[in-house]
Write a protein that holds these residues in place. Structure first.
Motif, PDB file in Angstrom:
ATOM      1  N   ALA A   1      -1.468   2.287  -7.981  1.00 32.49           N
ATOM      2  CA  ALA A   1      -0.957   0.920  -7.817  1.00 32.49           C
ATOM      3  C   ALA A   1      -2.093  -0.018  -7.414  1.00 32.49           C
ATOM      4  N   GLY A   2      -2.988   0.455  -6.545  1.00 25.85           N
ATOM      5  CA  GLY A   2      -4.121  -0.362  -6.115  1.00 25.85           C
ATOM      6  C   GLY A   2      -5.032  -0.718  -7.275  1.00 25.85           C
ATOM      7  N   ILE A   3      -5.296   0.250  -8.125  1.00 26.64           N
ATOM      8  CA  ILE A   3      -6.148   0.000  -9.291  1.00 26.64           C
ATOM      9  C   ILE A   3      -5.483  -1.021 -10.216  1.00 26.64           C
ATOM     10  N   ALA A   4      -4.165  -0.882 -10.379  1.00 26.94           N
ATOM     11  CA  ALA A   4      -3.441  -1.848 -11.207  1.00 26.94           C
ATOM     12  C   ALA A   4      -3.613  -3.256 -10.641  1.00 26.94           C
ATOM     13  N   GLY A   5      -3.495  -3.389  -9.322  1.00 27.47           N
ATOM     14  CA  GLY A   5      -3.646  -4.696  -8.684  1.00 27.47           C
ATOM     15  C   GLY A   5      -5.049  -5.256  -8.884  1.00 27.47           C
ATOM     16  N   ALA A   6      -6.042  -4.374  -8.802  1.00 25.47           N
ATOM     17  CA  ALA A   6      -7.427  -4.815  -8.956  1.00 25.47           C
ATOM     18  C   ALA A   6      -7.698  -5.334 -10.361  1.00 25.47           C
TER      19      ALA A   6
ATOM     20  N   LEU B   1      -9.457   3.047  -1.806  1.00 34.43           N
ATOM     21  CA  LEU B   1      -9.406   3.593  -0.450  1.00 34.43           C
ATOM     22  C   LEU B   1      -8.373   2.895   0.435  1.00 34.43           C
ATOM     23  N   VAL B   2      -8.306   1.575   0.363  1.00 36.51           N
ATOM     24  CA  VAL B   2      -7.411   0.850   1.272  1.00 36.51           C
ATOM     25  C   VAL B   2      -5.940   1.201   0.996  1.00 36.51           C
ATOM     26  N   PRO B   3      -5.461   1.077  -0.263  1.00 38.17           N
ATOM     27  CA  PRO B   3      -4.069   1.489  -0.493  1.00 38.17           C
ATOM     28  C   PRO B   3      -3.871   2.981  -0.237  1.00 38.17           C
ATOM     29  N   GLY B   4      -4.873   3.776  -0.644  1.00 34.02           N
ATOM     30  CA  GLY B   4      -4.762   5.226  -0.472  1.00 34.02           C
ATOM     31  C   GLY B   4      -4.651   5.607   0.988  1.00 34.02           C
ATOM     32  N   LEU B   5      -5.480   4.997   1.814  1.00 36.41           N
ATOM     33  CA  LEU B   5      -5.486   5.326   3.239  1.00 36.41           C
ATOM     34  C   LEU B   5      -4.198   4.867   3.913  1.00 36.41           C
ATOM     35  N   LEU B   6      -3.773   3.657   3.554  1.00 34.00           N
ATOM     36  CA  LEU B   6      -2.516   3.158   4.134  1.00 34.00           C
ATOM     37  C   LEU B   6      -1.363   4.088   3.759  1.00 34.00           C
ATOM     38  N   ALA B   7      -1.331   4.476   2.482  1.00 30.26           N
ATOM     39  CA  ALA B   7      -0.265   5.364   2.022  1.00 30.26           C
ATOM     40  C   ALA B   7      -0.355   6.711   2.726  1.00 30.26           C
ATOM     41  N   PHE B   8      -1.560   7.202   2.915  1.00 35.28           N
ATOM     42  CA  PHE B   8      -1.740   8.500   3.551  1.00 35.28           C
ATOM     43  C   PHE B   8      -1.217   8.472   4.985  1.00 35.28           C
ATOM     44  N   VAL B   9      -1.622   7.451   5.732  1.00 37.09           N
ATOM     45  CA  VAL B   9      -1.213   7.363   7.136  1.00 37.09           C
ATOM     46  C   VAL B   9       0.308   7.155   7.229  1.00 37.09           C
TER      47      VAL B   9
ATOM     48  N   ALA C   1       3.001  -3.553  -2.175  1.00 36.56           N
ATOM     49  CA  ALA C   1       1.996  -3.648  -1.114  1.00 36.56           C
ATOM     50  C   ALA C   1       0.684  -3.001  -1.548  1.00 36.56           C
ATOM     51  N   PHE C   2       0.773  -1.842  -2.175  1.00 35.61           N
ATOM     52  CA  PHE C   2      -0.439  -1.143  -2.600  1.00 35.61           C
ATOM     53  C   PHE C   2      -1.117  -1.908  -3.743  1.00 35.61           C
TER      54      PHE C   2
ATOM     55  N   TRP D   1       2.456  10.732  -3.161  1.00 37.09           N
ATOM     56  CA  TRP D   1       2.593   9.379  -2.616  1.00 37.09           C
ATOM     57  C   TRP D   1       1.229   8.688  -2.574  1.00 37.09           C
ATOM     58  N   THR D   2       0.212   9.397  -2.114  1.00 33.93           N
ATOM     59  CA  THR D   2      -1.119   8.819  -2.011  1.00 33.93           C
ATOM     60  C   THR D   2      -1.718   8.563  -3.400  1.00 33.93           C
TER      61      THR D   2
END
Lengths: 381, 269
Positions: free
Chosen positions: A270-275, A140-148, A81-82, A263-264
């Motif tokens: 993971a988000g950077i990898a996806g990008a 920010l988007v994966p990080g924020l989702l993971a944080f919440v 997901a991230f 976790w964050t």
């Protein structure tokens, strides 16, 4: 200076080998691809550059998973997901770069929005024509989702298989959401037909070679960051949490904060990898959220060696290399082979390839110098 | 001034007179009217107990008497249904979680020795030594000579100096018990809760453990839960016998072990 020391201080031998090999690959592969003529035996084909670049982003994803699973015992079955969210953030930037060159030649709206008779850009898309903004969103988007997500999950002490199931549900829910056209992310077709990135043609071989090198550099950086975390005192606490969570709490450590932090960080990686993945494969669609992808990532890490970082990256490379070969040779056989591999590794190589190799290497070393090690062991009895 | 629990009949009048949230006592640990039920089963039933600063107390009682549940309540793992749990005269422990209580100065050794098996012996102690416990504090913490001096000292106290580089998981059962006591001391707590420290030990080890605890009790308050009567006799401290979640008898070991009801429920005839 402090940062350099923080990042490089605790690299072990396997880590140096890993970094040096990657460094060589980052330079050599583009050179062999671009400067060596296609007829030469040293030429690296365009296909290979694209494929290996993809492996590098998978390796970074595996590293992110190993950071939380191998060192903190959080078995995430939803890291895809991230990865996919980072990919979508990059994809949205690339879509905005198409501009009026789309099929419908709309100056602002991507094709799929014109097709849906939308008249203006949704709020979620604002700012994505700016590359720095897109990069910020990638993290920010994966990080924020993971944080919440982590804030709630770790505070309510959801652990073990329950947490795994929730992460699985998270990625599945996102997949269903992204399949919907009215979400505004291209529905089941996703985002594709990218033209250029920062003004460079995304199809050109030079751009692709640069993307490969950037993926390698991202993997090296990810490794350095992860290694610095796990070798710090905080890393010892993470392992302590993995092995005896209650004990760690009774020692006065806020377990939920440590979990939330790692976790964050892992989600951002993971988000950077996806990008980096999206511009190289040229498409991002909701199937990237599919639970099977996240589970496959777990297999890479288990095969390579959980809790070794280098092993996780190695596992991602090896399994995907096998997959590329297998899906060519026996297209129907791959899932069986993957399942078989997972069972084999669980039964016979519980420490994965790298863990098993390290053990063997250590034992070999001890056999060689028995006088040095055996007297030291005596008082221990 | 120390309150001697033997002289003060609980609930004592002056304490009772004060409104609950403002309970102030001079005792280090003060439990009053504590009850907790699990699915209708009263694990702790109107339990009252006072530990004075610097006191060592032994808790005995048959299985299911509520000894471990009592420790769970004191350390924040279990919340009592009713009753006061006051630490250090003013802190209401029922409002805090395990981490906060640990940082207040209450250390706990589990019944089953729990150490970090994949860490070396010295790392186990190092993590326990009082220091910055935040994420970023530990992430950027540098090697501290002061902390490692403390580690050396503690390894000496629990006699694991020769084993410092071994993985904690490779230690014997008794050594793990000692390592866990060392980790407890490293936290520099005001109160140590020690659950069955002599379980699974040889006679020699048991004797050494009793000496170690007596030594620790010179500078700390200690509550020891133990089944081994020989061990408790060696400690030579006041004994509280629990039964069905409340105090059955309290006094010296001889007083308690000659109590009719204690013999009935615990020691057997």
């Amino acid at each position: 200076m402090m940062l350099t020391r923080f990042l490089f201080e605790k690299i072990d031998r396997a880590g140096w080998v890993f970094l040096v090999l990657l460094g060589i690959a980052a330079v050599l592969v583009p050179v062999l691809n671009l400067a060596v003529p296609p007829g030469s035996m040293f030429h690296v084909s365009n296909t290979a550059v694209g494929l290996w670049g993809k492996y590098m982003t998978y390796a970074l994803l595996a590293l992110a998973v190993d950071l939380v699973w191998g060192y903190c015992g959080i078995l995430s079955l939803g890291h895809g997901a991230f990865f996919a969210l980072g990919g979508y953030a990059m994809g949205m930037y690339l879509m905005r770069q198409i501009g009026p060159r789309g099929v419908y030649s709309h100056p602002v709206l991507p094709d799929f929005m014109v097709f849906l008779n939308w008249t203006e850009l949704p709020v979620t898309w604002w700012g994505f024509s700016s590359f720095p903004y897109a990069l910020l969103m990638v993290a920010l988007v994966p990080g924020l989702l993971a944080f919440v997500f982590g804030w709630f999950a770790f505070r309510s002490r959801v652990t073990g298989v329950y947490l795994s199931i929730i992460t699985q549900a998270l990625t599945y829910a996102l997949m269903l959401a992204f399949f919907r056209n009215d979400m505004g992310f291209g529905g089941n077709n996703g985002l594709t037909d990218f033209k250029d990135i920062l003004g460079f043609n995304i199809q050109s071989q030079v751009t692709r070679a640069v993307l490969f090198s950037l993926s390698v550099i991202a993997l090296m950086t990810g490794y350095l960051v992860a290694r610095a975390i796990v070798t710090s005192k905080a890393g010892k606490i993470l392992i302590a949490i993995r092995d005896a969570e209650a004990r760690t709490r009774f020692l006065g450590y806020r377990v939920e904060n440590f979990k939330l932090f790692v976790w964050t960080v892992s989600a951002v990686m993971a988000g950077i990898a996806g990008a980096l993945y999206v511009p190289q494969v040229g498409i991002i669609n909701p199937s990237e959220f599919s639970p099977a992808n996240s589970i496959e990532t777990i297999v890479w890490v288990a095969v390579g060696g959980r809790g070794t970082l280098v092993g996780a990256a190695l596992g991602a490379g090896l399994v995907n290399f096998a997959k590329s070969w297998f899906t060519g040779a026996f297209p129907q056989g791959w899932l069986f082979a993957l399942g078989g591999l997972f069972i084999f590794v669980t039964l016979f190589l519980p420490k994965g390839i790298l863990g098993t190799f390290t053990d063997w290497w250590k034992r070999r070393g001890e056999r060689r110098e028995p006088p040095a090690s055996s007297p030291a062991r005596q008082p221990a009895e | 001034m120390l309150i001697d629990p033997m002289e003060t009949q609980l609930p004592a009048d002056p304490v009772q007179a004060i409104e609950r949230p403002q309970v102030v006592t001079q005792s280090l640990l003060y439990l009053d009217g504590v009850s907790v039920s699990f699915d209708g089963f009263r694990a702790i039933n109107n339990l009252s107990l006072i530990i004075a600063p610097g006191e060592m107390r032994a808790i005995i009682g048959p299985n299911g008497a509520g000894k471990t549940t009592m420790m769970d309540i004191i350390t924040g793992k279990t919340k009592p249904d009713t009753g006061d749990v006051i630490f250090d005269g003013q802190v209401d422990l029922t409002q805090l979680d395990e981490t906060a209580i640990a940082n207040l100065g209450i250390g706990r050794k589990f019944q089953k020795p729990t150490v970090f098996e994949m860490h070396t012996v010295e790392d186990n102690i190092e993590m326990a030594v009082k220091a910055d416990r935040t994420v970023f504090g530990t992430l950027f913490s540098r090697h501290s000579a002061e902390i490692w001096r403390r580690v050396d000292e503690l390894l000496g106290i629990v006699r694991l100096g020769d084993h410092r580089k071994r993985l904690a998981g490779d230690l014997s059962h008794g050594q793990k018990q000692w390592l866990e006591i060392g980790m407890l001391l490293a936290q520099d707590p005001k109160l140590l809760l020690v659950d069955e420290p002599a379980a699974g030990m040889t006679d020699v080890e048991t004797g050494a453990t009793a000496d170690l605890l007596k030594d620790i009790a010179k500078t700390h308050s200690v509550v020891v839960v133990e089944h081994d009567m020989g061990f408790i006799r060696e400690l030579g401290v006041k004994v509280t016998c629990l039964h069905e979640g409340s105090v059955l008898a309290e006094g010296t070991l001889d007083q308690v072990s000659s109590d009719e009801r204690v013999i009935e429920v615990y020691l057997g005839r």
